[in-house]
Design a protein around this motif. Structure first.
Motif, short mmCIF file in Angstrom:
data_model
loop_
_atom_site.label_atom_id
_atom_site.label_comp_id
_atom_site.label_asym_id
_atom_site.label_seq_id
_atom_site.Cartn_x
_atom_site.Cartn_y
_atom_site.Cartn_z
N PRO A 160 50.32 37.80 48.76
CA PRO A 160 49.29 36.99 48.08
C PRO A 160 48.55 37.73 46.97
O PRO A 160 48.28 37.16 45.89
CB PRO A 160 48.33 36.62 49.22
CG PRO A 160 49.17 36.71 50.46
CD PRO A 160 50.13 37.83 50.22
N GLU A 161 48.17 38.99 47.20
CA GLU A 161 47.44 39.74 46.18
C GLU A 161 48.29 39.93 44.94
O GLU A 161 47.83 39.69 43.80
CB GLU A 161 47.00 41.10 46.73
CG GLU A 161 46.22 41.92 45.71
CD GLU A 161 45.92 43.34 46.17
OE1 GLU A 161 45.14 44.03 45.47
OE2 GLU A 161 46.49 43.77 47.20
N ASN A 162 49.52 40.37 45.14
CA ASN A 162 50.40 40.60 43.99
C ASN A 162 50.73 39.29 43.26
O ASN A 162 50.84 39.26 42.03
CB ASN A 162 51.68 41.32 44.44
CG ASN A 162 51.45 42.80 44.66
OD1 ASN A 162 50.31 43.26 44.66
ND2 ASN A 162 52.51 43.56 44.85
N LEU A 163 50.89 38.23 44.02
CA LEU A 163 51.17 36.94 43.39
C LEU A 163 50.01 36.46 42.53
O LEU A 163 50.20 35.91 41.45
CB LEU A 163 51.49 35.88 44.45
CG LEU A 163 52.95 35.77 44.90
CD1 LEU A 163 53.08 34.74 46.02
CD2 LEU A 163 53.86 35.39 43.73
N ALA A 164 48.79 36.67 43.00
CA ALA A 164 47.61 36.26 42.23
C ALA A 164 47.51 37.05 40.93
O ALA A 164 47.19 36.49 39.87
CB ALA A 164 46.35 36.46 43.08
N GLN B 52 50.27 35.78 38.57
CA GLN B 52 49.98 34.47 37.97
C GLN B 52 48.99 34.61 36.82
O GLN B 52 49.14 33.95 35.77
CB GLN B 52 49.41 33.53 39.03
CG GLN B 52 49.20 32.11 38.53
CD GLN B 52 50.50 31.43 38.12
OE1 GLN B 52 51.44 31.35 38.91
NE2 GLN B 52 50.57 30.96 36.87
N LYS B 53 47.99 35.46 36.98
CA LYS B 53 47.02 35.68 35.90
C LYS B 53 47.70 36.29 34.68
O LYS B 53 47.45 35.88 33.54
CB LYS B 53 45.90 36.60 36.40
CG LYS B 53 44.82 36.89 35.37
CD LYS B 53 44.03 35.65 35.01
CE LYS B 53 42.89 35.96 34.05
NZ LYS B 53 42.16 34.74 33.64
#
Length: 581
Positions: free
Chosen positions: A229-233, A236-237
């Protein structure tokens, strides 16, 4: 009787029908109708010679029989040349009727549509996220867009897909740097993509200096690809910031896309690729990686096509296979065209070979696959064009400089123009010049980028063609008559320059056909340049606004058709025109 739009195809069919009545010909005869040297006619059929040689016959005698079998026509004269070349000279009356028939955008678009439309996916531009677009992206972007416009003009259904590089190895290094420096992606400043590039460089440098940092970067990438989740967020940014940057350039260039899925879109589809290839014995494990070899192919018998790296991460090959499967199953693509740098030829050849085996094993229909590759843009030193400090030139800087240089040209010629109008004209001229300088080259060749050449008002340049359009527009601004009456009042072309220009107009469909066949925009550029020079000769020799109504109508109609074909061709190339320059 309807006038045929593509005369080369019409004459070819006429010759095929006639050949059926001549002993010695069979269904293998291909007329090979081409544009003729103007000294000998308008079209020339060269196919009798190779056919006769294959059959052991006398080509000239066979061509004579073919000519005798042709039905009489008032539209052209037929003659025989050399060992068996059949020449057609179009009559003045036929030239007039053809020009009258194709006098609007709707008419030429409708007549030029293919009999059977195809669904074609065009994959082009494809920059990497977290990086600024540089001059190397200009070729894929504008070649791809021009081909998309051309194929749409021909009646095909085109899906434009910007296959972004947004899921590759660089993200492991970028995530490493972001976390180590504790960077807030909402506080990157006025040039966020430049800041991200610097972070990537820092991460890359770390991995070269420290083995543990390299391991950490690989772990960050695998975590991203597994949905952390952290890396995906963070990812995405980064993607959102990058897309904003790309869209500003695409808006400036007049380029649009239907999709920008990128490699990341297929991240949940790569397992199906592994499974499909493994189950059918197409790939095998090698040193911990999954690879495909093509023993039947000399170059790729020992050169592996890596579809899963030894650390378990997917790569360019994996996502390209998943992308092709998606485009086939979801979009029902009948053809997929990739527009990329020529240095990727091996990759696409291996991709096509692998997909052919995969689809064949699953009894799936394989779309036609085409790799439209191009050479490198060179500087004046004949080396890849870069800044003075050796860095790639940012694409936005190149485009802004083109507009600035064009503004200086406009201001010098029309100093009294409002600044807003100078800017508008400069954008059309500057961006058109950059696009045309690229598109007018055979895409498979390298070319030298020269500001002086691409902005020149003479020679094979966009400003020269744009000026021809503006020059014709000025004629009609002064014309006070009824343009709708031109067609019914015009006489057939008589003078040398009238006929030469009319002849050049007739060749417009052939230029489009050759461009589609080769997927090379420079064929269309060459035609447009020849049309503009033909118009210039006509305009300099034959006064347009003469007293004789029939003569004036013809010459005004020749001007109108020249403008229409120039504007249509330039629009296909993605280049705007101006009513005044």
């Amino acid at each position: 009787m309807e006038i045929s739009y593509d005369l080369s195809e019409y004459l070819s069919e006429t010759l095929r029908i006639a050949a059926q009545k001549v002993d010695g010909f069979d269904d293998a005869f291909e007329p090979q109708v081409r544009v003729a040297d103007e000294r000998f006619g308008d079209f020339q059929a060269n196919g009798v010679l190779p056919f006769a040689k294959r059959k052991g016959q006398n080509p000239r005698a066979l061509a004579e029989q073919l000519i005798q079998t042709l039905p009489p026509s008032e539209d052209w004269e037929v003659s025989l040349a050399g060992p068996g070349f059949v020449n057609f000279s179009l009559s003045p009356g036929f030239l007039l009727r053809w020009i009258q028939a194709y006098g609007s955008d709707d008419a030429i678009r409708g007549a030029g549509k293919v009999g059977q439309s195809r669904k074609i996916v065009l994959d082009y531009s494809s920059p990497n996220t977290a990086k600024q677009m540089h001059v190397g992206h200009i070729r894929s972007t504008i070649i791809g867009e021009s081909l998309a416009r051309l194929l749409e003009h021909r009646g095909h259904e085109v899906i434009r897909d910007n296959h972004l590089g947004d899921w590759g190895t660089q993200f492991g290094m970028l995530l490493l740097a972001i976390k180590r420096e504790q960077v807030n992606l909402d506080e990157l400043g006025d040039e966020p993509i430049a800041r991200l590039e610097n972070l990537y460089r820092a991460g890359n440098a770390l991995t070269k200096e420290d083995e543990s940092a390299l391991t950490e970067a690989r772990e960050e990438l695998v975590k991203l690809q597994k949905g952390d989740p952290e890396n995906l967020a963070l990812w995405q940014k980064i993607r959102d910031l990058s897309m904003d940057s790309f869209e500003r350039i695409y808006d400036l260039l007049g380029v649009r896309f239907d999709h920008a899925h990128g490699e990341s879109f297929y991240r949940d589809q790569v397992d199906a690729v592994y499974a499909g290839l493994q189950e059918r014995g197409i790939c095998r494990e090698d040193a911990g990686a999954l690879v495909v070899f093509h023993p039947e192919h000399k170059r790729f018998a020992k050169q592996p096509f890596i579809i899963r790296k030894s650390d378990g991460a997917s790569n360019y090959a994996t996502t390209d296979l998943a992308t092709l499967a998606y485009r086939t199953s979801e979009w029902r693509a009948e053809q997929v065209i990739y527009v990329t740098d020529g240095r990727q030829r091996d990759h696409f050849e291996q991709l096509f070979l692998t997909t052919e085996k995969w689809f064949g094993a699953e009894n799936k229909t394989l779309p036609t696959l085409s790799h439209v590759w191009f050479g490198t843009i060179l500087g004046e030193d004949n080396k890849a064009i870069k800044t003075r400090d050796g860095e790639p030139i940012k694409l936005i800087d190149l485009l802004n400089e083109a507009i600035q240089r064009a503004a200086e040209m406009v201001r010098e010629k029309k100093p009294d123009l409002a600044e807003e109008e100078i800017r508008r004209r400069a954008q059309v001229i500057g961006l058109g010049a950059v696009k045309y300088a690229d598109l007018s080259q055979d895409r498979t060749l390298d070319y030298v980028f020269s500001w002086d050449k691409l902005l020149a008002m003479q020679g094979n340049t966009a400003p020269y063609l744009q000026y021809a359009v503006a020059r014709i527009s000025s004629i009609f601004r002064k014309f006070e008559g009824d343009l709708s009456s031109l067609e019914e009042n015009a006489r057939p072309p008589k003078t040398e320059h009238e006929r030469s220009l009319a002849r050049k107009l007739v060749f417009f469909p052939l230029a489009l056909e050759q461009t589609v066949k080769e997927l090379k925009p420079h064929f269309l550029c060459t035609y447009l340049f020849e049309l503009a020079t033909g118009f210039s000769s006509f305009y300099n020799q034959d006064k347009v606004m003469v007293s004789d109504p029939a003569e004036r109508s013809l010459r005004l109609m020749l001007c109108a058709r020249t403008k229409l074909f120039l504007e249509t061709g330039l629009r296909i190339l993605g280049i705007e025109t101006l009513e005044e320059m």
